[in-house]
Design a protein around this motif. Structure first.
Motif, PDB file in Angstrom:
ATOM      1  N   PHE A   1      -9.287  -1.846   5.345  1.00 32.04           N
ATOM      2  CA  PHE A   1      -8.256  -1.382   6.277  1.00 32.04           C
ATOM      3  C   PHE A   1      -7.464  -0.233   5.681  1.00 32.04           C
ATOM      4  O   PHE A   1      -7.451  -0.029   4.466  1.00 32.04           O
ATOM      5  CB  PHE A   1      -7.306  -2.528   6.647  1.00 32.04           C
ATOM      6  CG  PHE A   1      -6.459  -3.006   5.496  1.00 32.04           C
ATOM      7  CD1 PHE A   1      -5.157  -2.554   5.341  1.00 32.04           C
ATOM      8  CD2 PHE A   1      -6.965  -3.898   4.564  1.00 32.04           C
ATOM      9  CE1 PHE A   1      -4.380  -2.980   4.279  1.00 32.04           C
ATOM     10  CE2 PHE A   1      -6.194  -4.338   3.496  1.00 32.04           C
ATOM     11  CZ  PHE A   1      -4.898  -3.874   3.355  1.00 32.04           C
ATOM     12  N   THR A   2      -6.818   0.512   6.559  1.00 30.33           N
ATOM     13  CA  THR A   2      -5.877   1.540   6.127  1.00 30.33           C
ATOM     14  C   THR A   2      -4.473   0.973   6.312  1.00 30.33           C
ATOM     15  O   THR A   2      -4.110   0.598   7.424  1.00 30.33           O
ATOM     16  CB  THR A   2      -6.025   2.837   6.947  1.00 30.33           C
ATOM     17  OG1 THR A   2      -5.908   2.519   8.334  1.00 30.33           O
ATOM     18  CG2 THR A   2      -7.342   3.518   6.681  1.00 30.33           C
ATOM     19  N   PRO A   3      -3.684   0.905   5.245  1.00 28.93           N
ATOM     20  CA  PRO A   3      -2.343   0.336   5.386  1.00 28.93           C
ATOM     21  C   PRO A   3      -1.388   1.206   6.201  1.00 28.93           C
ATOM     22  O   PRO A   3      -0.368   0.721   6.664  1.00 28.93           O
ATOM     23  CB  PRO A   3      -1.851   0.196   3.938  1.00 28.93           C
ATOM     24  CG  PRO A   3      -2.750   1.024   3.117  1.00 28.93           C
ATOM     25  CD  PRO A   3      -4.018   1.227   3.869  1.00 28.93           C
ATOM     26  N   ASP A   4      -1.759   2.470   6.410  1.00 29.40           N
ATOM     27  CA  ASP A   4      -0.843   3.368   7.114  1.00 29.40           C
ATOM     28  C   ASP A   4      -1.494   4.117   8.279  1.00 29.40           C
ATOM     29  O   ASP A   4      -0.958   5.113   8.739  1.00 29.40           O
ATOM     30  CB  ASP A   4      -0.241   4.377   6.132  1.00 29.40           C
ATOM     31  CG  ASP A   4      -1.282   5.235   5.445  1.00 29.40           C
ATOM     32  OD1 ASP A   4      -2.483   4.906   5.525  1.00 29.40           O
ATOM     33  OD2 ASP A   4      -0.901   6.237   4.822  1.00 29.40           O
ATOM     34  N   ALA A   5      -2.629   3.604   8.773  1.00 34.72           N
ATOM     35  CA  ALA A   5      -3.273   4.314   9.881  1.00 34.72           C
ATOM     36  C   ALA A   5      -3.859   3.392  10.951  1.00 34.72           C
ATOM     37  O   ALA A   5      -4.419   3.871  11.923  1.00 34.72           O
ATOM     38  CB  ALA A   5      -4.365   5.236   9.346  1.00 34.72           C
ATOM     39  N   GLY A   6      -3.757   2.085  10.788  1.00 34.64           N
ATOM     40  CA  GLY A   6      -4.205   1.161  11.826  1.00 34.64           C
ATOM     41  C   GLY A   6      -5.707   1.049  11.991  1.00 34.64           C
ATOM     42  O   GLY A   6      -6.171   0.674  13.059  1.00 34.64           O
ATOM     43  N   CYS A   7      -6.477   1.369  10.965  1.00 34.62           N
ATOM     44  CA  CYS A   7      -7.941   1.266  11.029  1.00 34.62           C
ATOM     45  C   CYS A   7      -8.404   0.023  10.277  1.00 34.62           C
ATOM     46  O   CYS A   7      -7.826  -0.337   9.249  1.00 34.62           O
ATOM     47  CB  CYS A   7      -8.599   2.490  10.407  1.00 34.62           C
ATOM     48  SG  CYS A   7      -8.124   4.044  11.172  1.00 34.62           S
TER      49      CYS A   7
ATOM     50  N   GLY B   1      -4.630   7.817   4.995  1.00 34.17           N
ATOM     51  CA  GLY B   1      -3.846   7.660   6.207  1.00 34.17           C
ATOM     52  C   GLY B   1      -2.693   8.644   6.260  1.00 34.17           C
ATOM     53  O   GLY B   1      -2.589   9.562   5.437  1.00 34.17           O
ATOM     54  N   ALA B   2      -1.802   8.450   7.222  1.00 34.42           N
ATOM     55  CA  ALA B   2      -0.689   9.374   7.456  1.00 34.42           C
ATOM     56  C   ALA B   2       0.225   9.532   6.243  1.00 34.42           C
ATOM     57  O   ALA B   2       0.756  10.608   5.997  1.00 34.42           O
ATOM     58  CB  ALA B   2       0.122   8.893   8.658  1.00 34.42           C
ATOM     59  N   ALA B   3       0.394   8.470   5.484  1.00 34.96           N
ATOM     60  CA  ALA B   3       1.261   8.533   4.301  1.00 34.96           C
ATOM     61  C   ALA B   3       0.467   8.800   3.020  1.00 34.96           C
ATOM     62  O   ALA B   3       1.004   8.699   1.916  1.00 34.96           O
ATOM     63  CB  ALA B   3       2.045   7.226   4.158  1.00 34.96           C
ATOM     64  N   GLY B   4      -0.823   9.114   3.182  1.00 34.52           N
ATOM     65  CA  GLY B   4      -1.654   9.439   2.033  1.00 34.52           C
ATOM     66  C   GLY B   4      -2.260   8.242   1.317  1.00 34.52           C
ATOM     67  O   GLY B   4      -2.830   8.384   0.242  1.00 34.52           O
ATOM     68  N   LEU B   5      -2.144   7.056   1.924  1.00 30.95           N
ATOM     69  CA  LEU B   5      -2.671   5.852   1.289  1.00 30.95           C
ATOM     70  C   LEU B   5      -4.169   5.705   1.541  1.00 30.95           C
ATOM     71  O   LEU B   5      -4.646   5.989   2.638  1.00 30.95           O
ATOM     72  CB  LEU B   5      -1.939   4.614   1.808  1.00 30.95           C
ATOM     73  CG  LEU B   5      -0.436   4.578   1.531  1.00 30.95           C
ATOM     74  CD1 LEU B   5       0.204   3.369   2.193  1.00 30.95           C
ATOM     75  CD2 LEU B   5      -0.168   4.582   0.039  1.00 30.95           C
ATOM     76  N   PRO B   6      -4.920   5.245   0.542  1.00 28.39           N
ATOM     77  CA  PRO B   6      -6.368   5.086   0.706  1.00 28.39           C
ATOM     78  C   PRO B   6      -6.720   3.796   1.432  1.00 28.39           C
ATOM     79  O   PRO B   6      -5.887   2.899   1.602  1.00 28.39           O
ATOM     80  CB  PRO B   6      -6.865   5.033  -0.747  1.00 28.39           C
ATOM     81  CG  PRO B   6      -5.733   4.414  -1.490  1.00 28.39           C
ATOM     82  CD  PRO B   6      -4.482   4.950  -0.823  1.00 28.39           C
ATOM     83  N   VAL B   7      -7.979   3.700   1.828  1.00 31.04           N
ATOM     84  CA  VAL B   7      -8.517   2.474   2.411  1.00 31.04           C
ATOM     85  C   VAL B   7      -8.471   1.382   1.354  1.00 31.04           C
ATOM     86  O   VAL B   7      -8.724   1.636   0.171  1.00 31.04           O
ATOM     87  CB  VAL B   7      -9.967   2.703   2.899  1.00 31.04           C
ATOM     88  CG1 VAL B   7     -10.608   1.400   3.345  1.00 31.04           C
ATOM     89  CG2 VAL B   7      -9.993   3.734   4.022  1.00 31.04           C
ATOM     90  N   GLU B   8      -8.112   0.174   1.767  1.00 28.85           N
ATOM     91  CA  GLU B   8      -8.016  -0.964   0.853  1.00 28.85           C
ATOM     92  C   GLU B   8      -8.914  -2.099   1.312  1.00 28.85           C
ATOM     93  O   GLU B   8      -9.273  -2.185   2.484  1.00 28.85           O
ATOM     94  CB  GLU B   8      -6.576  -1.481   0.793  1.00 28.85           C
ATOM     95  CG  GLU B   8      -5.595  -0.518   0.199  1.00 28.85           C
ATOM     96  CD  GLU B   8      -4.207  -1.113   0.065  1.00 28.85           C
ATOM     97  OE1 GLU B   8      -4.069  -2.363   0.103  1.00 28.85           O
ATOM     98  OE2 GLU B   8      -3.253  -0.338  -0.073  1.00 28.85           O
ATOM     99  N   ARG B   9      -9.237  -2.974   0.380  1.00 23.68           N
ATOM    100  CA  ARG B   9      -9.976  -4.202   0.672  1.00 23.68           C
ATOM    101  C   ARG B   9      -8.967  -5.332   0.824  1.00 23.68           C
ATOM    102  O   ARG B   9      -8.062  -5.478   0.013  1.00 23.68           O
ATOM    103  CB  ARG B   9     -10.937  -4.516  -0.480  1.00 23.68           C
ATOM    104  CG  ARG B   9     -11.635  -5.842  -0.355  1.00 23.68           C
ATOM    105  CD  ARG B   9     -12.648  -6.104  -1.485  1.00 23.68           C
ATOM    106  NE  ARG B   9     -12.546  -5.268  -2.650  1.00 23.68           N
ATOM    107  CZ  ARG B   9     -11.929  -5.615  -3.783  1.00 23.68           C
ATOM    108  NH1 ARG B   9     -11.322  -6.780  -3.882  1.00 23.68           N
ATOM    109  NH2 ARG B   9     -11.903  -4.779  -4.815  1.00 23.68           N
ATOM    110  N   ASP B  10      -9.128  -6.121   1.876  1.00 18.61           N
ATOM    111  CA  ASP B  10      -8.280  -7.297   2.072  1.00 18.61           C
ATOM    112  C   ASP B  10      -8.791  -8.388   1.143  1.00 18.61           C
ATOM    113  O   ASP B  10      -9.823  -9.007   1.410  1.00 18.61           O
ATOM    114  CB  ASP B  10      -8.322  -7.745   3.530  1.00 18.61           C
ATOM    115  CG  ASP B  10      -7.409  -8.924   3.822  1.00 18.61           C
ATOM    116  OD1 ASP B  10      -7.020  -9.642   2.881  1.00 18.61           O
ATOM    117  OD2 ASP B  10      -7.098  -9.134   5.007  1.00 18.61           O
ATOM    118  N   ARG B  11      -8.089  -8.625   0.065  1.00 22.06           N
ATOM    119  CA  ARG B  11      -8.527  -9.590  -0.954  1.00 22.06           C
ATOM    120  C   ARG B  11      -8.491 -11.029  -0.457  1.00 22.06           C
ATOM    121  O   ARG B  11      -9.088 -11.909  -1.066  1.00 22.06           O
ATOM    122  CB  ARG B  11      -7.660  -9.461  -2.193  1.00 22.06           C
ATOM    123  CG  ARG B  11      -7.776  -8.119  -2.858  1.00 22.06           C
ATOM    124  CD  ARG B  11      -6.864  -8.036  -4.037  1.00 22.06           C
ATOM    125  NE  ARG B  11      -6.813  -6.673  -4.519  1.00 22.06           N
ATOM    126  CZ  ARG B  11      -5.988  -6.253  -5.442  1.00 22.06           C
ATOM    127  NH1 ARG B  11      -5.135  -7.085  -5.994  1.00 22.06           N
ATOM    128  NH2 ARG B  11      -6.001  -4.996  -5.830  1.00 22.06           N
TER     129      ARG B  11
END
Length: 113
Positions: free
Chosen positions: A34-40, A80-90
């Motif tokens: 997921f993207t923490p700042d883009a809703g994907c 995302g919009a704030a420059g955060l990368p895609v993350e894995r939901d642990r």
């Protein structure tokens, strides 16, 4: 953080091989990205032998989640919009096959996992 653990990568590759041998298999998602700042959100079930092309349920936050393919390299470069990368939901643990997530996402117009 790497998008996939070694165990997840191995399971995704095994799912892809099984799909090729037996035809249509409705796998449980192995990983949620997921993207923490883009809703994907992406729920992935398979990884092609090329090590980059993954299959799963993809929601780009536009109200039209769909089954399809995605490049892990592209996801790793995405911000995302704030420059955060895609993350894995642990903490993600699939409790149903991908088709059930897809049906729910079609009704809700978003992935709720």
């Amino acid at each position: 953080m790497q998008l996939l653990t070694k165990a997840q990568r191995a399971t995704l590759l095994a799912n892809h091989r099984q799909q090729g041998l037996t035809g249509t298999v409705d796998h449980y998602p192995v990983v949620k990205l997921f993207t923490p700042d883009a809703g994907c959100t992406w729920l992935l079930t398979e990884l092609d032998e090329d090590g980059d092309t993954a299959f799963g349920l993809c929601d780009l936050g536009l109200g039209f989640p769909e089954l399809g393919y995605v490049s892990l390299a592209e996801l790793e470069s995405l911000r995302g919009a704030a420059g955060l990368p895609v993350e894995r939901d642990r903490h993600f643990q699939a409790d149903k096959p991908l088709s059930a997530y897809a049906a729910e996402a079609a009704r809700a117009r978003t992935i709720r996992a």
